[in-house]
Write a protein that holds these residues in place. Sequence first.
Motif, PDB file in Angstrom:
ATOM      1  N   LEU A 145     -37.245  -7.671 -13.746  1.00 13.61           N
ATOM      2  CA  LEU A 145     -38.571  -7.173 -14.118  1.00 13.61           C
ATOM      3  C   LEU A 145     -38.620  -6.839 -15.608  1.00 13.61           C
ATOM      4  O   LEU A 145     -37.878  -5.993 -16.086  1.00 13.61           O
ATOM      5  CB  LEU A 145     -38.919  -5.929 -13.288  1.00 13.61           C
ATOM      6  CG  LEU A 145     -38.952  -6.144 -11.773  1.00 13.61           C
ATOM      7  CD1 LEU A 145     -39.295  -4.831 -11.054  1.00 13.61           C
ATOM      8  CD2 LEU A 145     -39.951  -7.236 -11.391  1.00 13.61           C
ATOM      9  N   MET A 149     -44.763  -6.527 -16.316  1.00 16.11           N
ATOM     10  CA  MET A 149     -44.854  -7.463 -15.183  1.00 16.11           C
ATOM     11  C   MET A 149     -45.728  -6.930 -14.058  1.00 16.11           C
ATOM     12  O   MET A 149     -45.749  -5.742 -13.760  1.00 16.11           O
ATOM     13  CB  MET A 149     -43.470  -7.784 -14.641  1.00 16.11           C
ATOM     14  CG  MET A 149     -42.859  -9.003 -15.290  1.00 16.11           C
ATOM     15  SD  MET A 149     -41.478  -9.566 -14.295  1.00 16.11           S
ATOM     16  CE  MET A 149     -41.114 -11.109 -15.109  1.00 16.11           C
ATOM     17  N   ARG A 150     -46.410  -7.874 -13.406  1.00 17.08           N
ATOM     18  CA  ARG A 150     -47.247  -7.558 -12.251  1.00 17.08           C
ATOM     19  C   ARG A 150     -46.573  -8.119 -11.010  1.00 17.08           C
ATOM     20  O   ARG A 150     -46.407  -9.328 -10.870  1.00 17.08           O
ATOM     21  CB  ARG A 150     -48.634  -8.157 -12.463  1.00 17.08           C
ATOM     22  CG  ARG A 150     -49.323  -7.520 -13.685  1.00 17.08           C
ATOM     23  CD  ARG A 150     -50.243  -8.461 -14.390  1.00 17.08           C
ATOM     24  NE  ARG A 150     -49.630  -9.732 -14.726  1.00 17.08           N
ATOM     25  CZ  ARG A 150     -50.311 -10.794 -15.150  1.00 17.08           C
ATOM     26  NH1 ARG A 150     -51.607 -10.724 -15.312  1.00 17.08           N
ATOM     27  NH2 ARG A 150     -49.700 -11.934 -15.434  1.00 17.08           N
ATOM     28  N   VAL A 151     -46.176  -7.197 -10.149  1.00 15.41           N
ATOM     29  CA  VAL A 151     -45.400  -7.534  -8.947  1.00 15.41           C
ATOM     30  C   VAL A 151     -46.358  -7.548  -7.752  1.00 15.41           C
ATOM     31  O   VAL A 151     -47.212  -6.679  -7.643  1.00 15.41           O
ATOM     32  CB  VAL A 151     -44.315  -6.465  -8.695  1.00 15.41           C
ATOM     33  CG1 VAL A 151     -43.484  -6.783  -7.453  1.00 15.41           C
ATOM     34  CG2 VAL A 151     -43.427  -6.300  -9.924  1.00 15.41           C
ATOM     35  N   MET A 222     -53.140 -14.821  -7.384  1.00 16.32           N
ATOM     36  CA  MET A 222     -52.088 -15.703  -7.905  1.00 16.32           C
ATOM     37  C   MET A 222     -52.713 -16.828  -8.715  1.00 16.32           C
ATOM     38  O   MET A 222     -52.263 -17.156  -9.810  1.00 16.32           O
ATOM     39  CB  MET A 222     -51.270 -16.277  -6.742  1.00 16.32           C
ATOM     40  CG  MET A 222     -50.361 -15.258  -6.073  1.00 16.32           C
ATOM     41  SD  MET A 222     -49.367 -16.069  -4.806  1.00 16.32           S
ATOM     42  CE  MET A 222     -48.389 -14.680  -4.203  1.00 16.32           C
ATOM     43  N   GLY A 225     -53.671 -16.095 -12.158  1.00 16.72           N
ATOM     44  CA  GLY A 225     -52.580 -15.794 -13.099  1.00 16.72           C
ATOM     45  C   GLY A 225     -52.281 -14.313 -13.213  1.00 16.72           C
ATOM     46  O   GLY A 225     -51.722 -13.857 -14.212  1.00 16.72           O
ATOM     47  N   ASP A 226     -52.626 -13.540 -12.165  1.00 17.66           N
ATOM     48  CA  ASP A 226     -52.446 -12.082 -12.224  1.00 17.66           C
ATOM     49  C   ASP A 226     -51.155 -11.599 -11.560  1.00 17.66           C
ATOM     50  O   ASP A 226     -50.955 -10.390 -11.432  1.00 17.66           O
ATOM     51  CB  ASP A 226     -53.623 -11.386 -11.519  1.00 17.66           C
ATOM     52  CG  ASP A 226     -54.918 -11.527 -12.309  1.00 17.66           C
ATOM     53  OD1 ASP A 226     -54.838 -11.833 -13.515  1.00 17.66           O
ATOM     54  OD2 ASP A 226     -55.990 -11.341 -11.721  1.00 17.66           O
ATOM     55  N   VAL A 227     -50.335 -12.518 -11.079  1.00 20.18           N
ATOM     56  CA  VAL A 227     -49.090 -12.130 -10.387  1.00 20.18           C
ATOM     57  C   VAL A 227     -47.919 -12.827 -11.074  1.00 20.18           C
ATOM     58  O   VAL A 227     -47.922 -14.046 -11.242  1.00 20.18           O
ATOM     59  CB  VAL A 227     -49.139 -12.546  -8.896  1.00 20.18           C
ATOM     60  CG1 VAL A 227     -47.843 -12.149  -8.183  1.00 20.18           C
ATOM     61  CG2 VAL A 227     -50.346 -11.928  -8.197  1.00 20.18           C
ATOM     62  N   ASP A 228     -46.916 -12.044 -11.483  1.00 16.88           N
ATOM     63  CA  ASP A 228     -45.748 -12.633 -12.163  1.00 16.88           C
ATOM     64  C   ASP A 228     -44.593 -12.890 -11.214  1.00 16.88           C
ATOM     65  O   ASP A 228     -43.786 -13.779 -11.439  1.00 16.88           O
ATOM     66  CB  ASP A 228     -45.265 -11.678 -13.273  1.00 16.88           C
ATOM     67  CG  ASP A 228     -46.338 -11.469 -14.322  1.00 16.88           C
ATOM     68  OD1 ASP A 228     -46.817 -12.469 -14.887  1.00 16.88           O
ATOM     69  OD2 ASP A 228     -46.720 -10.303 -14.540  1.00 16.88           O
ATOM     70  N   VAL A 229     -44.480 -12.068 -10.185  1.00 15.92           N
ATOM     71  CA  VAL A 229     -43.329 -12.174  -9.293  1.00 15.92           C
ATOM     72  C   VAL A 229     -43.692 -11.520  -7.956  1.00 15.92           C
ATOM     73  O   VAL A 229     -44.513 -10.592  -7.917  1.00 15.92           O
ATOM     74  CB  VAL A 229     -42.088 -11.488  -9.940  1.00 15.92           C
ATOM     75  CG1 VAL A 229     -42.329 -10.003 -10.197  1.00 15.92           C
ATOM     76  CG2 VAL A 229     -40.830 -11.653  -9.107  1.00 15.92           C
ATOM     77  N   HIS A 259     -48.097 -21.730  -6.539  1.00 18.42           N
ATOM     78  CA  HIS A 259     -48.511 -21.316  -7.886  1.00 18.42           C
ATOM     79  C   HIS A 259     -47.334 -21.147  -8.838  1.00 18.42           C
ATOM     80  O   HIS A 259     -47.498 -20.604  -9.942  1.00 18.42           O
ATOM     81  CB  HIS A 259     -49.331 -20.011  -7.797  1.00 18.42           C
ATOM     82  CG  HIS A 259     -50.640 -20.212  -7.103  1.00 18.42           C
ATOM     83  ND1 HIS A 259     -50.824 -19.952  -5.766  1.00 18.42           N
ATOM     84  CD2 HIS A 259     -51.825 -20.702  -7.552  1.00 18.42           C
ATOM     85  CE1 HIS A 259     -52.071 -20.255  -5.423  1.00 18.42           C
ATOM     86  NE2 HIS A 259     -52.698 -20.716  -6.485  1.00 18.42           N
ATOM     87  N   ILE A 261     -44.767 -19.167  -8.660  1.00 18.33           N
ATOM     88  CA  ILE A 261     -44.395 -17.755  -8.844  1.00 18.33           C
ATOM     89  C   ILE A 261     -43.120 -17.497  -8.044  1.00 18.33           C
ATOM     90  O   ILE A 261     -43.055 -17.829  -6.861  1.00 18.33           O
ATOM     91  CB  ILE A 261     -45.533 -16.826  -8.345  1.00 18.33           C
ATOM     92  CG1 ILE A 261     -46.793 -17.066  -9.191  1.00 18.33           C
ATOM     93  CG2 ILE A 261     -45.110 -15.357  -8.378  1.00 18.33           C
ATOM     94  CD1 ILE A 261     -48.058 -16.480  -8.570  1.00 18.33           C
TER      95      ILE A 261
END
Length: 352
Positions: A145, A149-151, A222, A225-229, A259, A261
């Motif tokens: 992380l 980051m946005r989990v 997702m 593009g709002d979720v990184d992991v 996506h 991710i």
Amino acid sequence: MIVDGVHQRTVVRDGAVVDLIDQPLLPHAFRRVRLHTVEETASAISDMIVRGAGAIGATAAAGMAQAALLGERDVLAALDAGAARLRRTRPTAQNLFYAIDAVLDAARRADVADRLEAALGAADAVIDGDAAACERIGHVGAELLADGMRVATHCNAGWLAFVDWGSALAPVYRAVRQGKRVSVWVDETRPRGQGARLTAWELEQEGVAHHVIADNALASRMRAGDVDVVITGADRIAANGDVANKIGTYAVALCARAHGIPFYVAAPASTFDPGTPDGEGIPIEERSAEEVAYTWGLDDDGVFRRVRTTRSPCRNPAFDVTPAGLVAGWITERGLFRSPGEAGWPGLTDRR
Ligand code: MRU
């Protein structure tokens, strides 16, 4: 875990009493409940007063200690009876069986005169070991992380699902303690709402930025593009890495793959089941259809109410299986595994 400024463990063994957080009351009320018999302890697991794989395992360990202390027959007979009852509670969580077997094995290996102490020591080792493993998972997972980051997570694999720290949320808690700004998308997790009720409450207690979203909202987040992991927990991991987790996890993993991710699974060794080759062999619990037909909560007058949302027949499989091929890595107390090894999971399942 800190609740209103006080350190709390989800499961505590106090002699022959099992002391738990009453989870169905959350987020509206925080209360602990004390269980005095193996029957009460087993019912608390079945009725999900305590839930989450690690917490279920720790409760079963404390229940085994209870059986040994309260049994009128010899210790092994009392433990066998306790084990038989506790095994009938929740079929999917591997930690339940791991804990029961750990206590039984310790008692069986001990001389007759030492059996009680051996059983109690093993039960406490399961409980303390769960907290220690999860703390370590936090350190391992926090490396993944970065600041900002946005989990996304599914269900509750935080400290309420374990003795302390949690699995999927432990990396978030550690990263935040390291000064990283991490935020979390929390899906509701119908039918029982562990995300909306429990994960959101934990994150609030920990001061972690989060939003609750409907289960059907994560795919569009997702895509935007709002979720990184994604990090979820697990209730059982087969030898090939297939993961049984809360119903809906498979859909989240498929969306993440679509996506690009990374989808990680965080779990301690006690969740790994080397005896089950792949996800096909994992028993999936089917719970009461009423959990789908009804929801419950506080009304505007502050009264707990259950309300019916459909009149149709319902089905309620509580877990699904995510194939290992969708998992970017398994975050464990023994480090990050990128794939199951030829000879199993080194350091995890080879110590059994
Ligand atoms: O039915 P539950 O609430 O006991 O389900 C367990 C879960 O909360 C999740 O599946 C979780 O991700 C794994 S338990 C650490």
